[in-house]
Design a protein around this motif. Structure first.
Motif, PDB file in Angstrom:
ATOM      1  N   UNK A   1       7.211   6.866   3.032  1.00  0.00           N
ATOM      2  CA  UNK A   1       7.467   6.165   1.779  1.00  0.00           C
ATOM      3  C   UNK A   1       8.122   7.123   0.791  1.00  0.00           C
ATOM      4  N   UNK A   2       8.999   6.597  -0.069  1.00  0.00           N
ATOM      5  CA  UNK A   2       9.851   7.478  -0.873  1.00  0.00           C
ATOM      6  C   UNK A   2       9.478   7.582  -2.349  1.00  0.00           C
ATOM      7  N   UNK A   3       8.939   6.547  -2.959  1.00  0.00           N
ATOM      8  CA  UNK A   3       8.742   6.583  -4.407  1.00  0.00           C
ATOM      9  C   UNK A   3       7.327   6.149  -4.766  1.00  0.00           C
ATOM     10  N   UNK A   4       6.924   6.450  -6.014  1.00  0.00           N
ATOM     11  CA  UNK A   4       5.609   6.001  -6.464  1.00  0.00           C
ATOM     12  C   UNK A   4       5.521   4.477  -6.434  1.00  0.00           C
ATOM     13  N   UNK A   5       6.627   3.793  -6.691  1.00  0.00           N
ATOM     14  CA  UNK A   5       6.609   2.328  -6.632  1.00  0.00           C
ATOM     15  C   UNK A   5       6.263   1.846  -5.225  1.00  0.00           C
ATOM     16  N   UNK A   6       6.793   2.526  -4.206  1.00  0.00           N
ATOM     17  CA  UNK A   6       6.470   2.158  -2.825  1.00  0.00           C
ATOM     18  C   UNK A   6       4.982   2.364  -2.545  1.00  0.00           C
ATOM     19  N   UNK A   7       4.434   3.514  -2.964  1.00  0.00           N
ATOM     20  CA  UNK A   7       3.012   3.776  -2.727  1.00  0.00           C
ATOM     21  C   UNK A   7       2.132   2.796  -3.491  1.00  0.00           C
ATOM     22  N   UNK A   8       2.492   2.510  -4.735  1.00  0.00           N
ATOM     23  CA  UNK A   8       1.669   1.587  -5.517  1.00  0.00           C
ATOM     24  C   UNK A   8       1.718   0.168  -4.950  1.00  0.00           C
ATOM     25  N   UNK A   9       2.872  -0.238  -4.457  1.00  0.00           N
ATOM     26  CA  UNK A   9       2.958  -1.556  -3.832  1.00  0.00           C
ATOM     27  C   UNK A   9       2.154  -1.596  -2.536  1.00  0.00           C
ATOM     28  N   UNK A  10       2.261  -0.541  -1.736  1.00  0.00           N
ATOM     29  CA  UNK A  10       1.528  -0.500  -0.465  1.00  0.00           C
ATOM     30  C   UNK A  10       0.016  -0.516  -0.674  1.00  0.00           C
ATOM     31  N   UNK A  11      -0.448  -0.006  -1.820  1.00  0.00           N
ATOM     32  CA  UNK A  11      -1.895   0.107  -2.046  1.00  0.00           C
ATOM     33  C   UNK A  11      -2.479  -1.092  -2.796  1.00  0.00           C
ATOM     34  N   UNK A  12      -1.668  -2.114  -3.028  1.00  0.00           N
ATOM     35  CA  UNK A  12      -2.153  -3.270  -3.801  1.00  0.00           C
ATOM     36  C   UNK A  12      -3.377  -3.917  -3.185  1.00  0.00           C
ATOM     37  N   UNK A  13      -3.480  -3.888  -1.866  1.00  0.00           N
ATOM     38  CA  UNK A  13      -4.570  -4.590  -1.194  1.00  0.00           C
ATOM     39  C   UNK A  13      -5.642  -3.646  -0.656  1.00  0.00           C
ATOM     40  N   UNK A  14      -5.592  -2.391  -1.077  1.00  0.00           N
ATOM     41  CA  UNK A  14      -6.643  -1.446  -0.693  1.00  0.00           C
ATOM     42  C   UNK A  14      -7.901  -1.757  -1.502  1.00  0.00           C
ATOM     43  N   UNK A  15      -9.003  -1.943  -0.822  1.00  0.00           N
ATOM     44  CA  UNK A  15     -10.269  -2.236  -1.484  1.00  0.00           C
ATOM     45  C   UNK A  15     -10.988  -0.928  -1.827  1.00  0.00           C
ATOM     46  N   UNK A  16     -11.865  -0.936  -2.821  1.00  0.00           N
ATOM     47  CA  UNK A  16     -12.603   0.287  -3.136  1.00  0.00           C
ATOM     48  C   UNK A  16     -13.311   0.887  -1.923  1.00  0.00           C
TER      49      UNK A  16
END
Length: 319
Positions: free
Chosen positions: A248-263
């Motif tokens: 993954x290349x940008x913070x936007x990519x990481x933040x989008x990928x982590x949208x469904x990560x549960x605590x």
């Protein structure tokens, strides 16, 4: 006895505060410092990314701690420039720096505009860079044409003792490969059985008798809910297994990928607890695997309370 270190996360904390935290960690009883080396954070919530090599000069000058830095030659850093940075720090601060070398992550390396190579090519490039760096640190003039190009490079200011070049590895395969060239191994926390296999692979590959370093992500706060909130807020964009974090290349990519990560998913990569005794027990179990050094990364942006609490209650238990 396993040395216990404190990790400086440039992606999360501005350099000035991080330097204050390094001094506090030394006063609290941590005996080693470890530094990341990123151009970009993993998430917009983290929001920082100071230049590690400038910071290391200040940290080495204002503490007595030895430091380790995890870095990637070959794209963002030309190996000759990285060798010069190492040599300068080691000349000023003899035998206090270990350099941990990996094949890199696109989030830091894409800034050059060059193509991001597949993993086998990145490993081959890293291996070329290791040879270039070692030759330069030995005082040789280096010309090299391959996956990296070097033209008549020579280091004029060199330390009496070059820094160890430690191999960074997550998988057994990479650890076994690193055993053939690295002066030691650094890896990240996973279940003890997995870590044992990684250690065995490194030794089987030729690394027997060389130092081994483990980085452990933890989240501590006075209450369990606070500890979980910190881990989820700051580290959910890191809750992915390779190759996702490599590519993954940008913070936007990481933040989008982590949208469904549960605590609860974050517990797979972060040791989360408000109980300092539990943290001590976890670290004792990891030390028993045979690591020479464990560097602890509290994933929160506020470090003081963590450093004080671990210095008071966890480090004595590990000693």
């Amino acid at each position: 006895m396993t040395r216990i270190g404190w990790h400086a996360s440039h992606e999360q904390i501005p350099p000035g505060r991080l330097l204050e935290a390094a001094r506090r960690a030394q006063d609290a009883g941590f005996t080693v410092g470890m530094s990341s080396d990123h151009f970009s954070p993993w998430s917009a919530r983290q929001g920082h990314s100071g230049f590690a090599w400038s910071w290391l000069g200040a940290a080495l000058a204002t503490t007595d701690l030895p430091f380790r830095v995890v870095t990637a030659p070959g794209q963002r850093y030309h190996p000759a420039i990285l060798a010069q940075a190492m040599a300068t720090l080691c000349e000023m601060f003899p035998e206090r720096l270990w350099v941990c070398l990996g094949s890199g992550e696109a989030s830091n390396e894409h800034i050059t505009g060059d193509r991001w190579p597949p993993k086998p090519e990145r490993n081959a490039r890293l291996r070329e860079c290791v040879d270039v760096i070692r030759a330069l640190l030995a005082g040789e003039e280096v010309t090299h044409h391959g996956l990296v190009t070097v033209d008549r490079a020579r280091l004029w200011s060199r330390p009496a003792t070059p820094p160890p070049l430690i191999g960074a590895a997550v998988s057994e395969e990479t650890a076994r490969w690193a055993g053939g060239w690295a002066d030691g191994l650094v890896t990240v926390h996973r279940p003890p059985a997995t870590l044992r296999r990684v250690l065995d692979a490194f030794r089987e590959g030729g690394g027997e008798g060389r130092p081994t370093v483990l980085q452990v992500h933890v989240s501590w706060a006075p209450t369990e809910d606070e500890a979980m909130d910190i881990a989820w807020d700051q580290w959910r964009s890191n809750a992915f297994a390779p190759p996702i974090p490599w590519d993954l290349e940008t913070v936007a990519h990481f933040d989008e990928a982590s949208r469904f990560v549960r605590p609860e998913d974050v517990r797979e990569c972060v040791l989360v607890s408000s109980d300092l005794g539990r943290h001590a027990a976890w670290l004792q179990e990891l030390a028993a695997l045979g690591f020479d050094e464990i560097n602890i990364h509290h994933v929160g942006q506020e470090q003081d309370a963590f450093i004080d609490a671990f210095g008071r209650d966890v480090l004595p238990a590990l000693a």
